[in-house]
Design an enzyme around this catalytic site. Structure first.
Site, mmCIF file in Angstrom:
data_model
loop_
_atom_site.group_PDB
_atom_site.id
_atom_site.type_symbol
_atom_site.label_atom_id
_atom_site.label_comp_id
_atom_site.label_asym_id
_atom_site.label_seq_id
_atom_site.Cartn_x
_atom_site.Cartn_y
_atom_site.Cartn_z
ATOM 1 C CD GLU A 1 -2.821 1.260 2.393
ATOM 2 O OE1 GLU A 1 -2.687 0.501 3.376
ATOM 3 O OE2 GLU A 1 -3.811 1.985 2.214
ATOM 4 C CG ASN B 1 -9.183 -2.083 2.933
ATOM 5 O OD1 ASN B 1 -8.402 -2.968 3.247
ATOM 6 N ND2 ASN B 1 -9.268 -0.933 3.602
ATOM 7 C CD GLU B 2 -9.218 -2.211 7.823
ATOM 8 O OE1 GLU B 2 -9.430 -1.004 7.960
ATOM 9 O OE2 GLU B 2 -8.128 -2.744 8.036
HETATM 10 O O1 AHR Z 1 -2.212 -1.289 6.825
HETATM 11 C C1 AHR Z 1 -2.584 0.003 7.183
HETATM 12 C C2 AHR Z 1 -4.078 0.232 7.145
HETATM 13 O O2 AHR Z 1 -4.693 -0.556 8.108
HETATM 14 C C3 AHR Z 1 -4.780 -0.155 5.879
HETATM 15 O O3 AHR Z 1 -4.797 0.850 4.947
HETATM 16 C C4 AHR Z 1 -6.163 -0.435 6.316
HETATM 17 O O4 AHR Z 1 -6.789 -1.397 5.504
HETATM 18 C C5 AHR Z 1 -6.015 -0.831 7.750
HETATM 19 O O5 AHR Z 1 -6.852 -0.110 8.552
#
Ligand code: AHR
Length: 774
Positions: free
Chosen positions: A24, A346-347
């Protein structure tokens, strides 16, 4: 005698490619990191939307403001790259770029490609100088560049460095009478990873390649879904389609991590990198819902997101006769990238995502039935978001569910069997983000122990640590797996653990038995959650009244408290050894967005407690977190938004069980499990060539002498690798305290003896000839 007996013929689950990496662009992992561009803000597109203190000339220095104007009249790309520099001089003028970190880093004798888009006629000089130096301190040759074009055109030259330098600045020197327009001012090492143009920083890319990951999840976590729903917006969600094609036509983007993303490292480069390092690409697309802001694209416009996802799969896998396959071929890659996985979201927490997910799922399934679709289960290892993700995955038949959790080492030690009850026939687990909170060897060892369990859990198909990279000058998030600056890399103990597992993964898990190694050692006997009970505001003003602490026959009334948005911590009671107690009070917020932080069993001076967060994060949660020496693990999560209404709150403790009630309704119900140690954490596997892999983690303070028995493997070698050290040790830029060491053992009479040192991880490749190099 303590014995581990391996049964190579008893194959269990497929584990090839089980462990991978998650990239990321957080902590400047891409721009100023893996993406090899040395010029910062090369296109003059930095903007206060990215970060309040940014502007079009961020990272640039001009000798005279009147001579250098950022304009937008006739740009390279009016929509995506509107700003450029107009240089008009009445005397010699100098333009400088400071690069990242302490400045531009160059290596003696290496070539660097300086390139620029210009419009107009004239000449100027380009060179790299040392910060604070005069002309004679140039460290590259200083070359004159003549340009003459009525329209934008690109010029590139090579500059060679005369010395190694960590604090350079790119200088462009314009003579009197210059009248030129410039954009995309770039300096790139010629020597990029695999010599790719617009490529990656070699040392960092090699550090990732050396891990031998099975897959790479990209381009991010929150980076993907935290943004505007409009693809054209500067602060849009991460829309892959914006990230391909010539870099001068890619839009600049605000990253939610508080900086600018050039998108120079885009989807094409990600796919190429995966191919170059031999791992499966695993892209994640936004699901049309932003949980950070609670906004979702309307269902009648969701088709745009779904189609973009289908286009991505076609871009990766379609042949040249398809629309997107043709685009890929024109970029220089006629062959398919052979995409197998795609993550949607994501999440995510909240219905907004789960009502949109099936549109993606059904469209992908219908057009690409072989693609493995990954659903999303929120940011915690438990709770409402987690359950919603799994429920949705089971309902629609997702192939995997992406789980994320960042927890204390003690949580990992207490939850080794997290996946034991998962249905191996249902959707599989993709543990897409996890880390214990810290970069010490202790953290790495607890992660290693957990990985032996991930390997053995039938439901777990993929797992990757997060975050991967951190430019030490721009940290958004710690811990990370790899730290770097412009010229150095720190491989954390966790990095070596990940590498040991990936190097010794094999293809199939195999059965083994342990004798006299079954002891499970409790690390704590604290039956009750005892200590202070405190309350503090969480960025709000409000009142707490009618407070009562109850334990057995005891009922203590406590004075009302006015909360003043000042983080002041109020002690309500001090619980001794009582195993059962409760706290009840009324609460009304008068100002602010969030709610309260209520601590139970708080230990002075060590930041250990159970924290009930009423209106946590962005006022999305009612959570219970277990803090151990300042490191938090969420052990219960409910979606909840605190409002200005009056609440009656109650927290109950019984042994290690915690329950909370809001207006009489049960909100959280959880158990704070205590950490324990297995005598030795073991996993075993084999590859197609018949080599066996054994991984043993000794988290105890004692050496363990063990016989390793492997029937049919006499007269060969067991190639060992050991990582050991002090639990508190970390690797730093100054010193690498922990590095794995190779050794070897003879396997005779179907086995060998080995002493697994206290606080260590040891891997063996048995029967193998090649040995990974550490
Ligand atoms: O890994 C860092 C962050 O943690 C990511 O962007 C997110 O998916 C999670 O909250």
């Amino acid at each position: 005698m303590k014995t581990i007996t391996l049964y190579p013929e008893k194959e269990k689950k497929d584990i090839k490619g089980l462990f991978g990496i998650f990239f990321e662009d957080i902590n400047h992992a891409a721009d100023g990191g893996l993406y090899a561009e040395l010029v910062r803000n090369r296109s003059f597109e930095f903007d206060p939307i990215d970060r309040k203190d940014y502007n079009a000339l961020t990272a640039w220095k001009v000798s005279d403001e009147a001579a250098f104007k950022v304009v937008t009249d006739t740009p390279v790309d009016p929509e995506n790259n509107p700003h450029y520099l107009h240089i008009k001089t009445e005397k010699e003028e100098v333009l400088e770029n400071e690069g990242y970190n302490e400045g531009i880093c160059l290596e003696e004798g290496k070539e660097y490609i300086f390139s620029v888009f210009t419009r107009g006629k004239g000449s100027f000089f380009a060179a790299v100088a040392e910060h604070g130096s005069k002309e004679e301190m140039y460290v590259t040759d200083k070359k004159e560049i003549s340009v003459d074009s009525g329209d934008w055109s690109r010029t590139a030259i090579s500059l060679t460095s005369k010395k190694t330098l960590f604090s350079g600045k790119l200088q462009l020197i314009f003579p009197k009478g210059t009248d030129l327009c410039m954009d995309m001012i770039s300096l790139f090492p010629k020597d990029t990873f695999n010599e790719r143009e617009n490529g990656l920083r070699k040392d960092l890319a090699e550090t990732l390649k050396d891990l031998h990951p099975g897959f790479m999840r990209f381009p991010g976590g929150c980076l993907v879904h935290d943004g505007n729903l409009d693809k054209k917006a500067r602060d849009s969600m991460y829309r892959w389609i914006n990230t391909i094609g010539p870099v001068e036509h890619r839009p600049s983007r605000r990253s939610n991590w508080g900086y600018n993303q050039s998108l120079g490292l885009g989807y094409y480069e990600y796919f190429l990198f995966c191919e170059d390092i031999g791992c499966e690409p695993l892209p994640v697309v936004p699901g049309g819902f932003n949980p950070h802001k609670g906004i979702g694209v309307s269902l009648d416009r969701l088709g745009e997101f779904v189609d973009e996802t289908l286009d991505l799969i076609e871009f990766a896998n379609g042949d040249e006769t398809t629309k997107m396959g043709k685009v890929r071929a024109e970029l220089g890659h006629p062959a398919a990238f052979n995409l197998k996985y795609i993550g949607v979201g994501n999440e995510e927490i909240g219905d907004g995502f789960f009502e949109r997910y099936p549109y993606f799922h059904n469209a992908i399934r219908e057009k690409y039935p072989d693609i493995r679709i990954i659903n999303s289960a929120g940011p915690f290892a438990v709770g409402e978001g987690y359950d919603a993700g799994w429920k949705s995955a089971v309902k629609y038949g997702s192939d995997l569910v992406d789980e994320h959790y960042y927890s204390s080492p003690e949580w990992f030690l207490a939850n080794m069997h997290h996946y034991d009850d998962h249905d191996p026939k249902g959707p599989k687990v993709f543990l897409g983000e996890y880390a214990s909170c810290g970069n010490s060897f202790y953290n790495a060892l607890t992660e290693a122990a957990y990985m032996t369990h991930l390997e053995k859990a039938p439901a777990v198909e993929l797992a990757c640590y997060a975050p991967l990279l951190c430019n030490a000058s721009y940290a958004n998030w710690k811990p990370d797996l790899i730290f770097f600056n412009g010229h150095q890399i720190v491989k954390t103990p966790g990095y070596y653990v990940q590498k040991l597992f990936m190097d010794h993964c094999g293809d199939k898990e195999i059965a083994f038995e342990c004798e006299e190694l079954d002891e499970v050692l409790a690390l704590s006997d604290e039956k009750a959650i005892s200590g202070k009970i405190t309350v503090a505001d969480n960025g709000i003003k409000g009142e707490i009244s009618d407070i009562c602490f109850m334990a057995g026959d005891k009922k203590v009334k406590i004075d009302d408290i006015l909360l003043n948005n000042d983080d002041k911590v109020y002690t309500l009671a001090n619980n001794g050894a009582e195993e059962e107690y409760a706290l009840e009070f009324s609460f009304k917020r008068t100002l602010g967005r969030r709610g309260l932080k209520i601590c139970l069993g708080k230990k002075e001076n060590e930041n250990t407690c159970i924290m009930w967060e009423f209106g946590g994060w962005d006022n999305w949660d009612c959570n219970i977190a277990s803090f151990v020496r300042g490191r938090a693990s969420t052990i219960s999560h409910r979606i909840f938004h605190v409002t200005d209404e009056a609440y009656r709150l109650r927290g109950e403790v019984k042994g290690r069980r915690i329950r909370t009630f809001v207006n009489g309704e049960l909100m959280n119900d959880t158990v704070d499990r205590l950490p324990e140690l297995e005598e030795l954490y073991v996993s075993a596997s084999k590859d197609a060539a018949g080599d066996l892999y054994l991984k043993c983690v000794n988290l105890t303070g004692e050496d363990k002498a063990v016989k390793v028995a492997v029937e049919g493997y006499s007269g060969c070698e067991a190639l060992g690798t050991l990582l050991t050290g002090n639990l508190s040790d970390e690797n730093t830029f100054e010193k690498e305290n922990l590095v794995p060491k190779n050794f070897s053992k003879k396997v005779e009479n179907d086995g060998f003896f080995h002493v697994f040192p206290a606080h260590s991880i040891t891997t063996f490749k048995i029967g193998g000839k090649d040995h990974a190099i550490y």
